[in-house]
Design a protein around this motif. Structure first.
Motif, PDB file in Angstrom:
ATOM      1  N   THR A   1      -0.699   1.213   8.847  1.00 61.13           N
ATOM      2  CA  THR A   1      -1.343  -0.020   8.390  1.00 61.13           C
ATOM      3  C   THR A   1      -1.148  -0.276   6.899  1.00 61.13           C
ATOM      4  OG1 THR A   1      -3.422   1.183   8.062  1.00 61.13           O
ATOM      5  CG2 THR A   1      -3.097   0.096  10.194  1.00 61.13           C
ATOM      6  N   ILE A   2      -0.752   0.764   6.159  1.00 65.07           N
ATOM      7  CA  ILE A   2      -0.590   0.646   4.711  1.00 65.07           C
ATOM      8  C   ILE A   2       0.782   1.179   4.322  1.00 65.07           C
ATOM      9  CG2 ILE A   2      -1.444   1.440   2.465  1.00 65.07           C
ATOM     10  CD1 ILE A   2      -4.213   1.613   3.695  1.00 65.07           C
ATOM     11  N   VAL A   3       1.424   0.520   3.375  1.00 65.75           N
ATOM     12  CA  VAL A   3       2.714   0.959   2.839  1.00 65.75           C
ATOM     13  C   VAL A   3       2.566   1.128   1.331  1.00 65.75           C
ATOM     14  CG1 VAL A   3       5.127   0.327   2.461  1.00 65.75           C
ATOM     15  CG2 VAL A   3       4.038  -0.180   4.648  1.00 65.75           C
ATOM     16  N   VAL A   4       3.098   2.214   0.799  1.00 63.74           N
ATOM     17  CA  VAL A   4       3.097   2.440  -0.647  1.00 63.74           C
ATOM     18  C   VAL A   4       4.511   2.759  -1.100  1.00 63.74           C
ATOM     19  CG1 VAL A   4       0.719   3.264  -0.667  1.00 63.74           C
ATOM     20  CG2 VAL A   4       2.571   4.908  -0.410  1.00 63.74           C
TER      21      VAL A   4
ATOM     22  N   TRP B   1       0.734  -2.074  -0.173  1.00 64.56           N
ATOM     23  CA  TRP B   1       0.785  -3.305   0.610  1.00 64.56           C
ATOM     24  C   TRP B   1       0.054  -3.145   1.938  1.00 64.56           C
ATOM     25  CZ3 TRP B   1       5.423  -1.349  -1.493  1.00 64.56           C
ATOM     26  CH2 TRP B   1       6.049  -2.128  -2.481  1.00 64.56           C
ATOM     27  N   ASN B   2      -0.391  -4.273   2.472  1.00 64.15           N
ATOM     28  CA  ASN B   2      -0.825  -4.339   3.861  1.00 64.15           C
ATOM     29  C   ASN B   2       0.437  -4.374   4.717  1.00 64.15           C
ATOM     30  OD1 ASN B   2      -1.604  -5.264   6.452  1.00 64.15           O
ATOM     31  ND2 ASN B   2      -3.407  -6.260   5.611  1.00 64.15           N
ATOM     32  N   ALA B   3       0.570  -3.420   5.615  1.00 61.56           N
ATOM     33  CA  ALA B   3       1.810  -3.320   6.391  1.00 61.56           C
ATOM     34  C   ALA B   3       2.009  -4.516   7.316  1.00 61.56           C
ATOM     35  CB  ALA B   3       1.810  -2.027   7.203  1.00 61.56           C
ATOM     36  N   ALA B   4       0.915  -5.136   7.752  1.00 62.79           N
ATOM     37  CA  ALA B   4       1.020  -6.212   8.739  1.00 62.79           C
ATOM     38  C   ALA B   4       1.653  -7.473   8.177  1.00 62.79           C
ATOM     39  CB  ALA B   4      -0.361  -6.528   9.308  1.00 62.79           C
TER      40      ALA B   4
ATOM     41  N   TYR C   1      14.724   0.795  -9.590  1.00 63.25           N
ATOM     42  CA  TYR C   1      15.096   1.774  -8.566  1.00 63.25           C
ATOM     43  C   TYR C   1      13.847   2.342  -7.890  1.00 63.25           C
ATOM     44  CZ  TYR C   1      18.170   5.539  -6.758  1.00 63.25           C
ATOM     45  OH  TYR C   1      18.898   6.385  -5.970  1.00 63.25           O
ATOM     46  N   VAL C   2      13.801   2.324  -6.559  1.00 62.79           N
ATOM     47  CA  VAL C   2      12.657   2.867  -5.806  1.00 62.79           C
ATOM     48  C   VAL C   2      13.042   4.240  -5.255  1.00 62.79           C
ATOM     49  CG1 VAL C   2      11.016   2.497  -3.939  1.00 62.79           C
ATOM     50  CG2 VAL C   2      11.950   0.541  -5.176  1.00 62.79           C
ATOM     51  N   TYR C   3      12.218   5.237  -5.586  1.00 65.01           N
ATOM     52  CA  TYR C   3      12.509   6.606  -5.147  1.00 65.01           C
ATOM     53  C   TYR C   3      11.835   6.975  -3.827  1.00 65.01           C
ATOM     54  CZ  TYR C   3      14.349   7.423  -9.851  1.00 65.01           C
ATOM     55  OH  TYR C   3      15.078   7.366 -11.007  1.00 65.01           O
ATOM     56  N   ARG C   4      10.608   6.480  -3.622  1.00 64.54           N
ATOM     57  CA  ARG C   4       9.866   6.927  -2.436  1.00 64.54           C
ATOM     58  C   ARG C   4       9.041   5.780  -1.862  1.00 64.54           C
ATOM     59  NH1 ARG C   4      11.658  11.100  -0.013  1.00 64.54           N
ATOM     60  NH2 ARG C   4       9.661  11.251   1.066  1.00 64.54           N
ATOM     61  N   THR C   5       8.875   5.818  -0.555  1.00 61.81           N
ATOM     62  CA  THR C   5       7.916   4.974   0.138  1.00 61.81           C
ATOM     63  C   THR C   5       7.245   5.813   1.208  1.00 61.81           C
ATOM     64  OG1 THR C   5       7.572   2.863   1.279  1.00 61.81           O
ATOM     65  CG2 THR C   5       9.517   4.115   1.886  1.00 61.81           C
ATOM     66  N   ALA C   6       6.052   5.401   1.620  1.00 52.98           N
ATOM     67  CA  ALA C   6       5.308   6.163   2.623  1.00 52.98           C
ATOM     68  C   ALA C   6       4.314   5.242   3.314  1.00 52.98           C
ATOM     69  CB  ALA C   6       4.572   7.340   1.975  1.00 52.98           C
TER      70      ALA C   6
ATOM     71  N   PRO D   1      -5.450   9.043   6.601  1.00 56.30           N
ATOM     72  CA  PRO D   1      -6.359   7.908   6.768  1.00 56.30           C
ATOM     73  C   PRO D   1      -5.991   6.690   5.935  1.00 56.30           C
ATOM     74  CG  PRO D   1      -7.577   9.955   6.368  1.00 56.30           C
ATOM     75  CD  PRO D   1      -6.144  10.214   6.024  1.00 56.30           C
ATOM     76  N   GLY D   2      -5.114   6.862   4.956  1.00 52.31           N
ATOM     77  CA  GLY D   2      -4.737   5.740   4.109  1.00 52.31           C
ATOM     78  C   GLY D   2      -5.683   5.521   2.952  1.00 52.31           C
ATOM     79  N   ARG D   3      -6.320   6.600   2.487  1.00 51.23           N
ATOM     80  CA  ARG D   3      -7.255   6.460   1.365  1.00 51.23           C
ATOM     81  C   ARG D   3      -6.647   6.887   0.036  1.00 51.23           C
ATOM     82  NH1 ARG D   3     -13.031   9.625   0.293  1.00 51.23           N
ATOM     83  NH2 ARG D   3     -13.268   8.848  -1.847  1.00 51.23           N
ATOM     84  N   PHE D   4      -5.955   8.027   0.019  1.00 48.89           N
ATOM     85  CA  PHE D   4      -5.456   8.586  -1.244  1.00 48.89           C
ATOM     86  C   PHE D   4      -3.941   8.432  -1.350  1.00 48.89           C
ATOM     87  CE2 PHE D   4      -9.378  11.083  -0.608  1.00 48.89           C
ATOM     88  CZ  PHE D   4     -10.009  10.837  -1.813  1.00 48.89           C
ATOM     89  N   VAL D   5      -3.488   8.050  -2.541  1.00 54.08           N
ATOM     90  CA  VAL D   5      -2.067   8.032  -2.870  1.00 54.08           C
ATOM     91  C   VAL D   5      -1.846   9.063  -3.970  1.00 54.08           C
ATOM     92  CG1 VAL D   5      -0.110   6.672  -3.668  1.00 54.08           C
ATOM     93  CG2 VAL D   5      -1.945   5.575  -2.356  1.00 54.08           C
ATOM     94  N   ALA D   6      -0.880   9.936  -3.787  1.00 50.84           N
ATOM     95  CA  ALA D   6      -0.519  10.904  -4.822  1.00 50.84           C
ATOM     96  C   ALA D   6       0.858  10.530  -5.358  1.00 50.84           C
ATOM     97  CB  ALA D   6      -0.496  12.317  -4.255  1.00 50.84           C
TER      98      ALA D   6
END
Length: 933
Positions: A904-907, A918-921, A893-898, A166-171
């Motif tokens: 709709t959301i990028v982390v 970020w807002n993906a749009a 250095y960036v290890y992960r994105t999701a 749903p785009g609520r929790f980031v682990a």
């Protein structure tokens, strides 16, 4: 053990990495010494350490001289090139013993060597011999305890990361810590804590998720479950929305109740006893205050010192109680009418009291003495006041069932008024956020701004039903796209059938043309042969006749010419035949493909049709309004909690009324008669005389451990687990890892009973860094350090195809939702897009200047999100490889994105330790979380 192997023995002669000594030095037999252990020899305890020190360097999975592996008992018994290295109970017939004894050539380990291996001493040889005599058994397994050292607390890099559907929790995994960021709150962070991992002194939990670094994190697609991985271990964590923080019985004759401002205590008005103060977690009573046998109609508790408790008694008095020692500080004279309700503490040590005559008294409570004085009177021009709610500088009243009036708490002047569409059952107000929540008789919960006298939202959405509908719509879209893909494949195959039939027709025509030509050439060639024979016979009969010799020569020339014509015609005929055979076979193959594709299309169509029916079934529940029976404002008015009669608590954002969460009332097990909200806690009064406490934001708890224990012992996992992925329906969890440069391990686990479902044998030859299930859950792709991407069938567990083209480790892999393409991320700085059907490389995307560390297709779009060691995160259009959007801000250095399911959301997370959202749009940063948070 190092060996120079002769062809007469079990191993082939090879050029050894380890140097050999002279034959004279080698052939010095060792006389074994009896081990005298006083117990049977154990492989793990006694034999393996000897092999590990002197043999395994040259006889392991990676370097297996003579095809002999000595790393485990199974491999030892299997042996090398010509059979077992050990014959149970017969050491003198066991090759491993004979070579270690050094009595005959060859010997092992050879001396000198470049692996620091030494020849066995007599005791070691005796242990090896005795083990074989006793049957070369495994013996009891010996758990190997790991001596874990603390991870440097200054290492804050985010090495693992995921975002829920749903785009609520980031682990986010930093070292062996996992932080959970709730994007619905943003200011609160929780952690995954394994209670079994203690501080060095054993006094308390260490507050970490794993002993080792957390290498991978994955959210369950539909449930509040997180999977994390470390060394030889995977842990599952659950956020139990049904959980109850506390529950206890209250006296059956309790008539009223309130909660202390900090939520630690409940205050009960008990007819038979007076005012009872109890612990809100346990129900343990702190004390009782007698109020002359009067019934207590209403209670409230002040937050400001000395934290007065006010009790409205049936004799129209208000009793002021000092919370610290539960002594009565003041008792008012009777009010003009009985007090039926009290507000929460208002600004200026005030409280509003609703009287039975429909008026309201504004009362001031002296901070030092508790003496109550009347500060003002409120009467409504709409009729008798029926309900009130107030806190701080806000006071709202309800008259004529649905007329709401907003009053100043300093001078009792009316600010504004508004009418609601139905009678008000209950309500709550919070001035800090300018929000009020009203529950109406028709079950509506309406969120209002009292200052603006404006409705913000109707809180009627069924979040779970809407999520189920969205999930069904996404599944339908995946299946519809799959149907379209297969239909296009059918069209292509049918075109191929038509093309091959045209080729067959042309081949038949050519055959029909060449057949008579070849026959005519054959006839002429046969005639020429006969003519040559006749000319030869005539010439032979008259050897001196020059004319006959000339005729013979001409006949031979004619025969040669006829042969050439015939050979050409015969070749053309054979070509025509082969062309016909090829076209006929091609038609068969194409028609077979058409048949197979049509069968696939039929299956996919049934699945899509079923999915469409599920979508239709879920539309009505998703559109239906859910009723509320009670409501309250939580966390300084930032959230709204509503409850139905069954105890299901729903959480809403008070800014816009968007639904955040649903906490089922399954464990409440009784109907609800009242709700009070303090902080982030909902206290429910049940019809069976209990108070039930529930957190609006349940914690994540460890629920299961897969594979083995990090502290040592046996484990399914051979080493660190580096990648995790749930199947789309959430019933399977895939885990990837392996031993670096030795093996790539890929396993499937059931999330129903946490059992191992399957281990793919020799999935890769090096560690598995990335895993992804296809959107329909039928195939699984894996990416590994061996430079390969591989695809397996989930149902049959069979290998399907390899994708080769990266020149360095493959770090991640992702399916497009229609299963037509795969994308892979490489340590060669490249993203590669592949045709999933053929394994062919479609394109290479070379935007990055360092390793591409992670990637994923975005929802059902033709878009890939990826991250790199060059600090950048991008959207790329998969079909043409063009960069579509950059998400800026990372400083290292960036290890992960999701992304979340609908993209709709990028982390992202990397070496700088900051989780960015970020807002993906439009790539606008929505939030960022530092390590300290």
């Amino acid at each position: 053990m190092k060996s120079i192997i002769k062809s007469l023995l079990a191993f082939s002669v090879t050029a050894s990495l380890c140097a050999s000594a002279s034959l004279a030095d080698e052939l010095k037999p060792i006389v074994h010494e009896e081990p005298a252990l006083g117990r049977p020899v154990e492989f793990e305890r006694d034999v393996y350490p000897i092999l590990e020190a002197n043999c395994i360097a040259c006889h392991n999975v990676t370097v297996a001289e003579g095809d002999l592996i000595l790393e485990n008992l199974e491999a030892i018994l299997k042996g090398g090139s010509t059979g077992p290295a050990v014959v149970a109970e017969k050491p003198d017939e066991s090759l491993i013993y004979k070579l270690a004894r050094r009595g005959d050539e060859p010997v092992m380990p050879p001396l000198p060597n470049d692996r620091q291996a030494k020849q066995l001493d007599p005791k070691q040889l005796g242990i090896l011999r005795q083990w074989i005599v006793e049957g070369a058994k495994a013996g009891p397994a010996t758990a190997k305890a790991m001596n874990w050292q603390p991870i440097n607390s200054k290492l804050h890099g985010v090495y693992s990361l995921d975002l829920d559907a749903p785009g609520r929790f980031v682990a986010a995994g930093r070292g062996n810590h996992v932080s959970i960021y709730d994007l619905a709150r943003k200011d609160a962070v929780s952690s995954l804590i394994d209670p079994q991992i203690l501080l060095p002194d054993g006094s308390a939990p260490a507050g970490v998720a794993h002993l080792d670094y957390v290498h991978a994190i994955a959210f369950h697609p539909t449930e509040s479950v997180i999977a994390t991985s470390g060394y030889r271990n995977v842990k599952l964590w659950k956020r139990d929305g049904e959980s109850i923080s506390a529950a206890f019985a209250v006296p059956a004759d309790a008539q009223s109740w309130a909660v202390s401002a900090d939520g630690s205590e409940v205050i009960l008005g008990v007819a038979s006893r007076g005012v009872v103060v109890a612990n809100a977690a346990s129900g343990a009573e702190r004390g009782t205050v007698a109020v002359d046998g009067q019934a207590v109609a209403a209670l409230t508790a002040f937050a400001s010192e000395p934290k007065w408790i006010l009790a409205a008694t049936a004799d129209a008095r208000i009793v002021v109680i000092k919370s610290a020692d539960l002594t009565i500080a003041h008792k008012t004279e009777p009010m003009p009418a009985a007090v039926t309700a009290l507000s929460d503490e208002l600004a200026g040590n005030r409280v509003a009291a609703l009287l039975a005559d429909g008026s309201v008294k504004l009362l001031t409570v002296a901070a030092d003495t508790g003496v109550v004085t009347v500060a003002g009177d409120i009467k409504s021009d709409a009729g008798p006041i029926q309900k009130l709610s107030g806190a701080g500088t806000s006071l709202l009243t309800v008259a004529a069932d649905k007329t709401v009036q907003n009053w100043k708490t300093d001078d009792a002047a009316q600010i504004n008024r508004f009418d609601l569409p139905a009678a008000v059952v209950s309500f709550d107000v919070e001035p800090a956020t300018d929000r009020a929540i009203f529950v109406l008789a028709d079950g509506q919960a309406l969120l209002w701004s009292p200052k603006e006298a404006k409705q913000i939202a109707a809180l009627t959405a069924d979040l779970m039903a809407q999520r189920k509908l969205k999930k069904a719509e996404q599944s339908k879209a995946v299946l519809d796209s799959r149907v379209a893909v297969i239909k296009a494949q059918i069209d292509e195959a049918e075109k191929e059938v038509v093309a091959q039939k045209e080729a067959e027709t042309k081949a038949k025509a050519e055959l029909d043309k060449q057949t008579p030509l070849q026959a005519d050439a054959k006839t002429k060639y046969d005639a020429a042969i006969a003519a040559t024979a006749a000319a030869k016979a005539a010439s032979d009969g008259k050897p001196d006749d020059a004319a006959l010799k000339t005729a013979f020569t001409e006949a031979e020339k004619a025969e040669a010419a006829a042969k050439e014509v015939f050979s050409k015609a015969d070749s053309e005929l054979n070509i025509a035949k082969k062309s016909l055979d090829f076209a006929t076979a091609a038609i068969g193959r194409a028609e077979t493909r058409v048949g197979e594709r049509k069968q696939q299309h039929d299956v996919a169509t049934v699945e899509a049709t079923t999915s469409a029916a599920i979508v239709e079934e879920r539309k009505a529940p998703a559109a239906a309004a859910i009723p509320a029976a009670f409501a309250g404002l939580a966390v300084d008015g930032r959230y709204v909690l509503t409850s139905d009669a069954a105890g299901t608590v729903r959480v809403w954002n008070s800014v816009d009324g968007v639904a955040i969460d649903v906490l089922p009332g399954t464990k409440v097990a009784a109907n609800i008669s009242a709700l009070k909200v303090v902080g982030a806690t909902a206290l429910l009064q049940t019809a069976d005389a209990r108070l039930v406490s529930r957190s609006a934001f349940p914690a994540w708890q460890l629920s299961a451990s897969l594979g083995g224990q990090e502290s040592g012992g046996d484990s399914v996992f051979v080493d660190r687990v580096l990648s995790l992925a749930f199947s789309p329906d959430g019933t399977l969890l895939a885990a990837g890892g392996g031993e670096a440069s030795r093996s790539g391990q890929l396993t499937l686990w059931s999330t129903v009973d946490n059992s191992l479902v399957h281990q793919f044998v020799d999935a890769h030859s090096d560690t598995v860094y990335g895993i992804d299930f296809s959107a329909d859950g039928k195939q699984i792709a894996s990416a590994a350090a061996d430079k390969f991407v591989k695809v397996f069938d989930v149902a049959t567990k069979q290998f399907i195809r390899s994708f080769e083209g990266h020149t360095h480790h493959v770090m991640d892999v992702s399916w497009k939702s229609d299963r037509t393409t795969l994308a892979s991320a490489g340590a060669d700085n490249a993203i590669k897009v592949w045709n999933a059907e053929t394994g062919e490389q479609a394109r290479t995307i070379a935007t990055y200047t360092r390793q591409v560390t992670s990637l994923a297709y975005v929802g059902q779009q033709d878009m890939i999100v990826s991250s790199s060691g060059d600090k950048r995160v991008f959207f790329h259009t998969a079909s043409n490889g063009a960069p579509a959007r950059e998400f800026k801000g990372n400083s290292d250095y960036v290890y992960r994105t999701a992304t979340n399911t609908d993209g709709t959301i990028v982390v992202s997370g990397g070496e700088d330790g900051i989780v960015r959202v970020w807002n993906a749009a439009d790539a606008v940063e929505l939030a960022k979380f530092d390590p300290a948070q």
